[in-house]
Enzyme design. Structure first.
Site, PDB file in Angstrom:
ATOM      1  N   CYS A   7       0.881  -0.327  -4.774  1.00  0.00           N
ATOM      2  CA  CYS A   7       2.280  -0.704  -4.580  1.00  0.00           C
ATOM      3  C   CYS A   7       3.195   0.483  -4.829  1.00  0.00           C
ATOM      4  O   CYS A   7       4.220   0.642  -4.166  1.00  0.00           O
ATOM      5  CB  CYS A   7       2.637  -1.871  -5.489  1.00  0.00           C
ATOM      6  SG  CYS A   7       2.232  -1.598  -7.219  1.00  0.00           S
TER       7      CYS A   7
ATOM      8  N   GLY B  53       5.919 -13.315  -1.620  1.00  0.00           N
ATOM      9  CA  GLY B  53       6.805 -13.509  -2.772  1.00  0.00           C
ATOM     10  C   GLY B  53       7.948 -14.464  -2.438  1.00  0.00           C
ATOM     11  O   GLY B  53       8.331 -15.305  -3.256  1.00  0.00           O
TER      12      GLY B  53
ATOM     13  N   GLU C 292       6.098  -9.390  -8.587  1.00  0.00           N
ATOM     14  CA  GLU C 292       5.839  -7.949  -8.427  1.00  0.00           C
ATOM     15  C   GLU C 292       5.435  -7.749  -6.976  1.00  0.00           C
ATOM     16  O   GLU C 292       4.315  -8.117  -6.589  1.00  0.00           O
ATOM     17  CB  GLU C 292       4.705  -7.500  -9.365  1.00  0.00           C
ATOM     18  CG  GLU C 292       5.039  -7.591 -10.845  1.00  0.00           C
ATOM     19  CD  GLU C 292       6.039  -6.540 -11.292  1.00  0.00           C
ATOM     20  OE1 GLU C 292       6.374  -5.636 -10.508  1.00  0.00           O
ATOM     21  OE2 GLU C 292       6.498  -6.636 -12.441  1.00  0.00           O
TER      22      GLU C 292
ATOM     23  N   LYS D 187      -5.631 -17.091  -9.899  1.00  0.00           N
ATOM     24  CA  LYS D 187      -6.173 -17.160  -8.538  1.00  0.00           C
ATOM     25  C   LYS D 187      -6.140 -15.756  -7.928  1.00  0.00           C
ATOM     26  O   LYS D 187      -5.088 -15.241  -7.573  1.00  0.00           O
ATOM     27  CB  LYS D 187      -5.349 -18.113  -7.663  1.00  0.00           C
ATOM     28  CG  LYS D 187      -6.055 -18.445  -6.359  1.00  0.00           C
ATOM     29  CD  LYS D 187      -5.120 -18.832  -5.241  1.00  0.00           C
ATOM     30  CE  LYS D 187      -4.471 -17.679  -4.573  1.00  0.00           C
ATOM     31  NZ  LYS D 187      -5.381 -16.715  -3.947  1.00  0.00           N
TER      32      LYS D 187
ATOM     33  N   GLU E 257       6.060  -0.981   4.745  1.00  0.00           N
ATOM     34  CA  GLU E 257       5.071  -0.554   3.757  1.00  0.00           C
ATOM     35  C   GLU E 257       3.725  -0.415   4.466  1.00  0.00           C
ATOM     36  O   GLU E 257       3.094  -1.416   4.822  1.00  0.00           O
ATOM     37  CB  GLU E 257       4.966  -1.604   2.647  1.00  0.00           C
ATOM     38  CG  GLU E 257       4.016  -1.184   1.547  1.00  0.00           C
ATOM     39  CD  GLU E 257       3.792  -2.265   0.493  1.00  0.00           C
ATOM     40  OE1 GLU E 257       3.756  -3.452   0.822  1.00  0.00           O
ATOM     41  OE2 GLU E 257       3.620  -1.879  -0.677  1.00  0.00           O
TER      42      GLU E 257
ATOM     43  N   GLY F 247       2.002  -9.377  -5.194  1.00  0.00           N
ATOM     44  CA  GLY F 247       1.567  -9.416  -3.797  1.00  0.00           C
ATOM     45  C   GLY F 247       2.676  -8.899  -2.907  1.00  0.00           C
ATOM     46  O   GLY F 247       3.575  -8.182  -3.359  1.00  0.00           O
ATOM     47  N   SER F 248       2.630  -9.288  -1.660  1.00  0.00           N
ATOM     48  CA  SER F 248       3.596  -8.746  -0.698  1.00  0.00           C
ATOM     49  C   SER F 248       4.951  -9.435  -0.840  1.00  0.00           C
ATOM     50  O   SER F 248       5.042 -10.560  -1.354  1.00  0.00           O
ATOM     51  CB  SER F 248       3.059  -8.928   0.716  1.00  0.00           C
ATOM     52  OG  SER F 248       2.909 -10.307   0.975  1.00  0.00           O
ATOM     53  N   THR F 249       5.979  -8.782  -0.342  1.00  0.00           N
ATOM     54  CA  THR F 249       7.326  -9.354  -0.417  1.00  0.00           C
ATOM     55  C   THR F 249       7.399 -10.646   0.393  1.00  0.00           C
ATOM     56  O   THR F 249       8.022 -11.623  -0.032  1.00  0.00           O
ATOM     57  CB  THR F 249       8.352  -8.310   0.070  1.00  0.00           C
ATOM     58  OG1 THR F 249       8.337  -7.226  -0.868  1.00  0.00           O
ATOM     59  CG2 THR F 249       9.754  -8.882   0.138  1.00  0.00           C
TER      60      THR F 249
HETATM   61  P1  NAD Z   1      -0.435 -11.103  -0.336  1.00  0.00           P
HETATM   62  O1  NAD Z   1       0.974 -11.405  -0.618  1.00  0.00           O
HETATM   63  O2  NAD Z   1      -0.959 -11.354   1.031  1.00  0.00           O
HETATM   64  O3  NAD Z   1      -1.411 -11.935  -1.302  1.00  0.00           O
HETATM   65  C1  NAD Z   1      -1.274 -11.896  -2.697  1.00  0.00           C
HETATM   66  C2  NAD Z   1      -1.828 -13.177  -3.283  1.00  0.00           C
HETATM   67  O4  NAD Z   1      -1.026 -14.297  -2.865  1.00  0.00           O
HETATM   68  C3  NAD Z   1      -3.266 -13.519  -2.849  1.00  0.00           C
HETATM   69  O5  NAD Z   1      -3.956 -14.039  -3.956  1.00  0.00           O
HETATM   70  C4  NAD Z   1      -3.039 -14.602  -1.801  1.00  0.00           C
HETATM   71  O6  NAD Z   1      -4.152 -15.442  -1.630  1.00  0.00           O
HETATM   72  C5  NAD Z   1      -1.861 -15.339  -2.385  1.00  0.00           C
HETATM   73  N1  NAD Z   1      -1.091 -16.149  -1.431  1.00  0.00           N
HETATM   74  C6  NAD Z   1      -1.140 -16.138  -0.076  1.00  0.00           C
HETATM   75  N2  NAD Z   1      -0.258 -17.033   0.419  1.00  0.00           N
HETATM   76  C7  NAD Z   1       0.355 -17.615  -0.630  1.00  0.00           C
HETATM   77  C8  NAD Z   1       1.375 -18.580  -0.759  1.00  0.00           C
HETATM   78  N3  NAD Z   1       1.958 -19.143   0.288  1.00  0.00           N
HETATM   79  N4  NAD Z   1       1.775 -18.925  -2.004  1.00  0.00           N
HETATM   80  C9  NAD Z   1       1.235 -18.346  -3.094  1.00  0.00           C
HETATM   81  N5  NAD Z   1       0.257 -17.419  -3.029  1.00  0.00           N
HETATM   82  C10 NAD Z   1      -0.174 -17.038  -1.822  1.00  0.00           C
HETATM   83  O7  NAD Z   1      -0.625  -9.585  -0.782  1.00  0.00           O
HETATM   84  P2  NAD Z   1      -1.894  -8.652  -0.552  1.00  0.00           P
HETATM   85  O8  NAD Z   1      -1.921  -8.253   0.883  1.00  0.00           O
HETATM   86  O9  NAD Z   1      -3.070  -9.283  -1.176  1.00  0.00           O
HETATM   87  O10 NAD Z   1      -1.497  -7.382  -1.458  1.00  0.00           O
HETATM   88  C11 NAD Z   1      -0.776  -6.289  -1.020  1.00  0.00           C
HETATM   89  C12 NAD Z   1       0.670  -6.367  -1.429  1.00  0.00           C
HETATM   90  O11 NAD Z   1       0.786  -6.482  -2.837  1.00  0.00           O
HETATM   91  C13 NAD Z   1       1.457  -5.113  -1.079  1.00  0.00           C
HETATM   92  O12 NAD Z   1       2.709  -5.476  -0.544  1.00  0.00           O
HETATM   93  C14 NAD Z   1       1.654  -4.413  -2.414  1.00  0.00           C
HETATM   94  O13 NAD Z   1       2.755  -3.536  -2.481  1.00  0.00           O
HETATM   95  C15 NAD Z   1       1.788  -5.577  -3.315  1.00  0.00           C
HETATM   96  N6  NAD Z   1       1.529  -5.195  -4.704  1.00  0.00           N
HETATM   97  C16 NAD Z   1       2.565  -5.146  -5.576  1.00  0.00           C
HETATM   98  C17 NAD Z   1       2.354  -4.732  -6.879  1.00  0.00           C
HETATM   99  C18 NAD Z   1       3.490  -4.663  -7.866  1.00  0.00           C
HETATM  100  O14 NAD Z   1       3.218  -4.604  -9.061  1.00  0.00           O
HETATM  101  N7  NAD Z   1       4.729  -4.674  -7.430  1.00  0.00           N
HETATM  102  C19 NAD Z   1       1.066  -4.376  -7.308  1.00  0.00           C
HETATM  103  C20 NAD Z   1       0.024  -4.446  -6.386  1.00  0.00           C
HETATM  104  C21 NAD Z   1       0.278  -4.870  -5.082  1.00  0.00           C
END
Ligand code: NAD
Length: 467
Positions: A274, A223, A240, A167, A370, A218-220
């Site tokens: 990230c 996560g 991650e 997804k 961040e 995604g974001s902390t």
């Molecule tokens: P986000 O957490 O908003 O979204 C990430 C994904 O999670 C999307 O597909 C979103 O639709 C989905 N999502 C949203 N709500 C959810 C829920 N309740 N349960 C499960 N999934 C859900 O992150 P973003 O704004 O898309 O991305 C930016 C963030 O990602 C930054 O914090 C960045 O540092 C991090 N990031 C980390 C890495 C790493 O490898 N550590 C790599 C790239 C990005």
């Protein structure tokens, strides 16, 4: 361009559609198919049904399928790069590198094998550790690397024998759908499913009883929700998450030499990485000169549509992130001194001028959070231990860099930085055979390397009596 989802081996329309916006114009340019909860259920059910056959194949057989996917994607590499730029915003050259990296990654995983290990064999017993697949993997990805982060998950998940429901982020689904378009002709039905949502199906997918493992980037904050959703069925998790990586500059470097490397590490993909450099700690002796060099680079950088040749920095990926970064600009003006950039560009799209901020307090939001945008705070230090303590005073611990001529001294500093990866005199040197992931609240588990591959398996011990 494929805009349909992949469910149970078929490219399908969704219950609805989603407007996909080009961040360089701020306007929609195409619609993608979007799932409802019933289609999510179908995708998980298809992945579950496909698991017994797929996990029963050999690594060699699964590797062949992955190679065919890589070949199919390679045939359309130029189109894929254009898709990445149009939906994500990064300059075409960087999009091309992302696509080639993703394809290379699939080839890398296609060649991986996990052999059983004999733990003990003697007169009385033979004990062997097999690594077996887990089941259905949910692969959830963000919008900053919409192609590479998908291949990073499906490659190891599939070679290890799992089936997948992927997804992508709702603002950048086209790269994942392009992968789906090729995969539909490659894999047996249900092995790889790709669904799109409008940010409403993540918790249903990551909490689904038939999902064995969630591989989430995604974001902390999200996560934490994924972790909570998986708790009731004790899912395996790889998280991650976000970072706030510090670059610690030592006093034996030349500011003019180091500034372009710091600037590049902070502004790549408009800061939406990230592992981007998100704060710089510089010794007082070279602080002014380094700030001036960084400001000069910020003023000279070419900020434009990623489709245009010569663009170095593209737009922010979406409106929400654009507004968030504008908030950090306000914080920077209130709590520090903005010496380059400092505002949005006066044009359509989500463009923000690369910004350098000096003399900012340690507790400013721009330093503690961040920013995920093209704004770099530069902080002064007098004592290196103090700089390390300030760098470590964060809930994040994803990456970091140390810059110094005396390599041994720099390596000692690197050992004291509490992060998953610390580079010395380089940045973003990521390779699929090196484990990568976060300390503290930047994540759980690792991707890449043996550890990352094993995370898509479990130990299955067969302990035999020989007498
Ligand atoms: P986000 O957490 O908003 O979204 C990430 C994904 O999670 C999307 O597909 C979103 O639709 C989905 N999502 C949203 N709500 C959810 C829920 N309740 N349960 C499960 N999934 C859900 O992150 P973003 O704004 O898309 O991305 C930016 C963030 O990602 C930054 O914090 C960045 O540092 C991090 N990031 C980390 C890495 C790493 O490898 N550590 C790599 C790239 C990005």
């Amino acid at each position: 361009m494929n805009t349909k989802m992949l469910i149970d081996g078929k490219l399908v329309k969704g219950a609805g559609t989603l407007d996909i916006v080009n961040p360089a114009s701020g306007r929609p340019f195409i619609q993608a198919e979007r799932a409802d909860e019933a289609q999510l259920q179908q995708a998980v059910a298809a992945a579950k049904a496909a698991f017994p056959h797929w996990s029963g194949l050999s690594f060699e057989e699964r590797g062949e399928y992955l190679l065919r996917l890589a070949d199919g994607l390679q045939e359309m590499q130029d189109e894929l790069a254009r898709i990445v730029t149009r939906e994500q915003g990064k300059p075409l050259q960087q999009a091309y590198a992302e696509v080639m990296g993703g394809i290379y990654q699939l080839r890398h995983y296609a060649a991986q094998r996990i052999e059983p290990t004999v733990i003990r064999e003697n007169e009385g017993s033979r004990i062997i550790e097999h690594r077996t697949a887990l089941g259905v993997v949910a692969a959830v990805t963000p919008w900053n690397f919409p192609f590479l982060l998908v291949t990073q998950k499906i490659g190891p998940a599939l070679i290890a024998g799992n089936t997948v429901v992927a997804k992508p982020a709702p603002t950048t689904p086209l790269s994942a759908l392009a992968i789906a378009g090729v995969a539909a002709d490659v894999f047996p039905a249900g092995v790889l499913n790709v669904i799109v949502d409008e940010n409403d199906l993540g918790s249903a997918l990551t909490g689904h009883a038939d999902v064995a493992k969630v591989s989430f980037t995604g974001s902390t904050g999200t996560g934490r929700k994924v972790s909570a959703a998986g708790a009731s069925t004790l899912k395996r998790l790889t998280l991650e998450l976000g970072g706030n990586d510090a670059a610690i500059v030592l006093d034996d470097v030349s500011p003019a030499e180091i500034a372009p490397r710091l600037f590049g590490g902070a502004m790549v993909n408009a800061g939406q990485v990230c592992l981007a450099i998100k704060r710089v700690y510089a010794p007082s002796a070279i602080y002014d000169e380094l700030c001036d060099e960084l400001a000069k680079l910020a003023r000279e950088a070419v900020v434009d549509d990623g489709d245009k040749q010569g663009t170095q920095i593209g737009p922010l990926q979406n409106r929400m992130q654009f507004d968030k970064v504008l908030g950090y600009l306000e914080d920077a003006r209130a709590n520090g001194s903005v010496i380059a950039g400092g505002e949005a560009l006066d044009r359509d799209g989500y463009f923000i001028a690369p910004t350098i901020v000096r003399d900012i307090a340690d507790d400013a939001a721009l330093v503690r959070e961040e920013q995920f945008g093209p704004i770099l705070p530069v902080l002064k230090y007098d004592d290196i231990d103090d700089a390390i303590a300030r760098a470590n005073d964060s809930d994040f611990g994803l990456g970091g860099t140390v810059w110094g001529k005396d390599i041994d001294r720099a390596a000692k500093v690197a050992m004291k930085v509490d992060s998953g990866t610390v580079w010395v005199n380089k940045h973003l040197d990521i390779s699929f055979d090196i484990p990568f992931g976060g300390a503290k609240q930047s994540g759980i588990g690792r991707e890449g390397g043996e550890e990352g591959l094993h995370a898509f398996t479990q130990a299955h011990i067969v302990n035999i009596a020989l007498t």
